[in-house]
Design an enzyme around this catalytic site. Structure first.
Site, PDB file in Angstrom:
ATOM      1  N   HIS A 185      13.167 -33.984   8.095  1.00  0.00           N
ATOM      2  CA  HIS A 185      13.709 -32.758   8.683  1.00  0.00           C
ATOM      3  C   HIS A 185      15.239 -32.776   8.775  1.00  0.00           C
ATOM      4  O   HIS A 185      15.908 -31.806   8.427  1.00  0.00           O
ATOM      5  CB  HIS A 185      13.100 -32.584  10.075  1.00  0.00           C
ATOM      6  CG  HIS A 185      13.241 -31.211  10.584  1.00  0.00           C
ATOM      7  ND1 HIS A 185      12.200 -30.323  10.632  1.00  0.00           N
ATOM      8  CD2 HIS A 185      14.318 -30.547  11.013  1.00  0.00           C
ATOM      9  CE1 HIS A 185      12.630 -29.191  11.084  1.00  0.00           C
ATOM     10  NE2 HIS A 185      13.912 -29.281  11.333  1.00  0.00           N
ATOM     11  N   GLU A 428       0.596 -25.445 -18.016  1.00  0.00           N
ATOM     12  CA  GLU A 428       0.685 -26.720 -17.293  1.00  0.00           C
ATOM     13  C   GLU A 428      -0.513 -27.610 -17.584  1.00  0.00           C
ATOM     14  O   GLU A 428      -0.652 -28.682 -17.022  1.00  0.00           O
ATOM     15  CB  GLU A 428       0.866 -26.485 -15.791  1.00  0.00           C
ATOM     16  CG  GLU A 428      -0.120 -25.535 -15.158  1.00  0.00           C
ATOM     17  CD  GLU A 428       0.227 -25.199 -13.698  1.00  0.00           C
ATOM     18  OE1 GLU A 428       1.033 -25.901 -13.073  1.00  0.00           O
ATOM     19  OE2 GLU A 428      -0.351 -24.219 -13.180  1.00  0.00           O
ATOM     20  N   ASP A 452       2.794 -30.490 -13.373  1.00  0.00           N
ATOM     21  CA  ASP A 452       1.398 -30.712 -13.727  1.00  0.00           C
ATOM     22  C   ASP A 452       1.239 -31.094 -15.198  1.00  0.00           C
ATOM     23  O   ASP A 452       0.442 -31.955 -15.537  1.00  0.00           O
ATOM     24  CB  ASP A 452       0.561 -29.465 -13.417  1.00  0.00           C
ATOM     25  CG  ASP A 452       0.177 -29.427 -11.940  1.00  0.00           C
ATOM     26  OD1 ASP A 452      -0.202 -30.485 -11.408  1.00  0.00           O
ATOM     27  OD2 ASP A 452       0.280 -28.360 -11.323  1.00  0.00           O
ATOM     28  N   CYS A 499       9.317 -23.792 -14.891  1.00  0.00           N
ATOM     29  CA  CYS A 499       9.550 -23.774 -13.437  1.00  0.00           C
ATOM     30  C   CYS A 499       9.205 -25.101 -12.779  1.00  0.00           C
ATOM     31  O   CYS A 499       9.258 -25.220 -11.565  1.00  0.00           O
ATOM     32  CB  CYS A 499       8.795 -22.625 -12.800  1.00  0.00           C
ATOM     33  SG  CYS A 499       7.021 -22.719 -13.080  1.00  0.00           S
TER      34      CYS A 499
HETATM   35  C1  PEP Z   1       4.319 -27.344 -11.947  1.00  0.00           C
HETATM   36  O1  PEP Z   1       3.187 -27.810 -12.010  1.00  0.00           O
HETATM   37  O2  PEP Z   1       5.270 -27.762 -12.623  1.00  0.00           O
HETATM   38  C2  PEP Z   1       4.628 -26.251 -11.011  1.00  0.00           C
HETATM   39  C3  PEP Z   1       5.766 -25.613 -11.050  1.00  0.00           C
HETATM   40  O3  PEP Z   1       3.693 -25.963 -10.080  1.00  0.00           O
HETATM   41  P1  PEP Z   1       3.424 -26.834  -8.766  1.00  0.00           P
HETATM   42  O4  PEP Z   1       4.503 -27.861  -8.655  1.00  0.00           O
HETATM   43  O5  PEP Z   1       3.441 -25.846  -7.654  1.00  0.00           O
HETATM   44  O6  PEP Z   1       2.073 -27.379  -9.078  1.00  0.00           O
HETATM   45 MG    MG Z   2       1.503 -26.765 -11.108  1.00  0.00          MG
END
Ligand code: PEP
Ligand code: MG
Length: 568
Positions: A185, A428, A452, A499
């Protein structure tokens, strides 16, 4: 020199202010029940008044959201259940201090035992409030950080959330603590206050005396105690260079991300809640590339969030981005993400099990509510929707079909819906990356979820420290999957973003640019460094670099290749 974890960037040079919390020593003599009840009552009142005062003093420093911690503390101090449990123990003949400690320790153990990050934070809140309460019962005074009136570096075993909130930015050059990690935190608060911080420094309290001169190197995670004149000079230069660099990045806030040879990409932000939009806007994000809606579901305590609750959140994000694109990911729950009000099946491998789109296609009632909320919000900005964990073409078609049905229903009900919504998918799962050119016939865009994608490609649980060496974003095998996704998208004129964490990694950016990635989505604080990196590169040269990287054998070789290219 002491080593620690750089939790919030910067360099600070100044005198140490040691924050030593009073030691709790329980009272030995026994009081009467009436006296102890009176002591407890007085201490509770003082605790409430203290928290209110701290909150008032912190108001000029903190945002509404950051101040919310004090409301949580006030609620706890006012909690009738906590109070009646403690009073119950006092009435059984225990002193106020022992009763308070026993009841709060039980509560802390219960929250900590729940394992989840949310409950760990609640445990920290109970610790904070009960410590204050115990000090008030025992008549011990808690040091007042708001009374500091000269520039100092705060040194503490740990900083509680309310300590951090009391820090006056004008006098706090930085802070360092013995315990804590990058996601604790205090570290998160330090980043939001933009105060340099080094945490997890072993032996800090025994090595540093009050008033010692300190250099806090929160770029490399070092604390230097009583440095030489020469060291001070060296670090003054390091500090000034860092500040200059940070300031220089600000000129990029309103600039598009264009390479030296005129190729444009988007640098976007990842968000978890509507309040995160502010960080994306302040750092000049060109879009929201991933809105992880599962937090809306995880914050809800009793039941799935209603269509209206969801609508309000989506509308707030779309309006906050003022017409810039917002990619909302539909519910990605399961794996390590659980809900209080929903029972998941027992599975040997939850990450390979009933999660994300698999759950949504099985429980279409949940899925339809979210899609309706999204469609209704679509008129407030530029919405794109993507489905997580798509493995087969049929899954995508089925999900898109449900979306079309809800859209048609809303239109027939006379509800206004945007006619410019892109519907895409996350790439992913390796199966989707390999077959991307088929998926691209149906999906309007891809966003590669490398967190992932890497876990599934390397068969290495992303939560397991033991196999974390297999998290290799620049392994040529992963790069080939990424290439397949991007090429597949481009074959049908679709755009391809990323992402996962890899998108914000400045060492990966040259290769991703060369592979043709169109959008890079990352945490808000990474946006400007990424834009700086991309705008200093030539797309053409990076294409050659990417081709070479794809031919390498190991991730180490690719890292070497990129580093030597950047050095040139
Ligand atoms: C990912 O898997 O890269 C992703 C952006 O989703 P999360 O990290 O929420 O699984
Ligand atoms: Mg993911």
């Amino acid at each position: 020199m002491l080593k620690g974890i750089a939790a919030s960037s910067g360099v600070a040079i100044g005198k140490a202010y040691k924050l030593e919390q009073p030691q709790i020593v329980m009272k030995e003599e026994k009081g009467t029940v009436e006296d102890e009840l009176a002591i407890f009552d007085k201490a509770i009142q003082k605790t409430i008044a203290d928290i209110e005062n701290v909150k008032k003093r912190a108001e000029s420093n903190l945002s509404e959201d950051e101040l919310a911690i004090f409301d949580a503390h006030l609620m706890m101090a006012n909690d009738p259940e906590l109070r009646s449990q403690i009073e119950g123990m006092i009435k059984e003949g225990n002193n106020a201090d022992v009763s308070t400690k026993t009841v709060s320790d039980n509560m802390i153990a219960m929250f900590e035992g729940m394992g989840d990050a949310y409950f760990k934070e609640r445990a920290a809140d109970v610790k904070d409030v009960s410590y204050r309460l115990l000090c008030n019962i025992l008549g011990l005074s808690i040091p007042d950080l708001t009374a500091i009136d000269e520039e100092v570096v705060i040194v503490a075993h740990d900083l509680t959330p309310s300590d951090t909130a009391q820090l006056n930015k004008n006098y706090t050059l930085g802070f360092t603590t013995e315990i804590g990690g990058r996601t604790s935190h205090s570290a998160i608060m330090a980043r939001s206050l933009e105060i340099p911080a080094v945490v997890g420094v072993k032996d800090l309290m025994s090595e540093v005396k009050n008033g010692d001169m300190l250099i806090l190197d929160a770029l490399d995670g070092k604390v230097i105690v009583n440095p030489s004149e020469e060291e001070i000079k060296t670090y003054e230069v390091k500090r000034d260079e860092y500040l200059k660099e940070k300031e220089a990045l600000k000129v990029l806030i309103d600039k598009p991300t264009v390479t030296l040879d005129g190729h444009r990409v988007d640098v976007a932000g990842n968000i978890g809640t509507p309040k995160d939009v502010e960080g994306v806007v302040n750092n000049g994000g060109e879009a929201v590339g991933l809105y992880r809606t599962e937090f809306l579901y995880m914050d809800s305590t009793e039941d799935f969030p209603s269509e209206d609750e969801q609508f309000e959140a989506y509308k707030a994000v779309l309006e906050g981005m003022k017409g810039k694109k917002v990619v909302v990911r539909t519910l990605d729950i399961g794996g390590d993400k659980r809900l209080n009000y929903f029972e998941f099946p027992q599975e040997m491998n939850p990450f390979l099990g009933y999660r994300a789109i698999r759950l949504c296609l099985d429980r279409k009632d949940i899925f339809r509510t979210q899609l309706r909320a999204l469609l209704r919000a679509s008129v407030y900005g530029k919405l794109a929707i993507m489905f997580p964990m798509i493995a087969t073409i049929n899954e995508f078609k089925e999900a898109k079909g449900v979306y079309e049905e809800e859209k048609a229903k809303l239109v027939s009900e006379g509800v206004k819906v945007s006619d410019d919504i892109e519907v895409g998918m996350m790439v992913e799962i390796p199966a989707a990356a390999v077959l991307a050119e088929q998926f691209a016939k149906y999906a309007d865009f891809f966003s590669i979820g490398t967190n992932d994608l890497i876990q599934y490609s390397m068969a290495a649980d992303r939560m397991s420290e033991k196999v974390s060496y297999l998290y290799q974003p620049l392994n040529p095998s992963v790069l080939r999957l990424i290439k397949s996704a991007i090429d597949g998208a481009h074959k049908y004129g679709r755009w391809c973003g990323m992402c996962g964490e890899m998108a914000g990694d400045t060492l990966a950016a040259p290769v991703l640019l060369g592979l043709g990635l169109d959008e890079f989505s990352m945490s808000a604080s990474s946006i400007l460094p990424a834009r700086k990196m991309i705008t200093s590169l030539s797309k053409k040269e990076m294409e050659t670099l990417a081709d070479e990287a794809l031919q390498k054998e190991t991730c180490e070789e690719v890292i070497e290749l990129v580093k030597s290219k950047l050095a040139k």
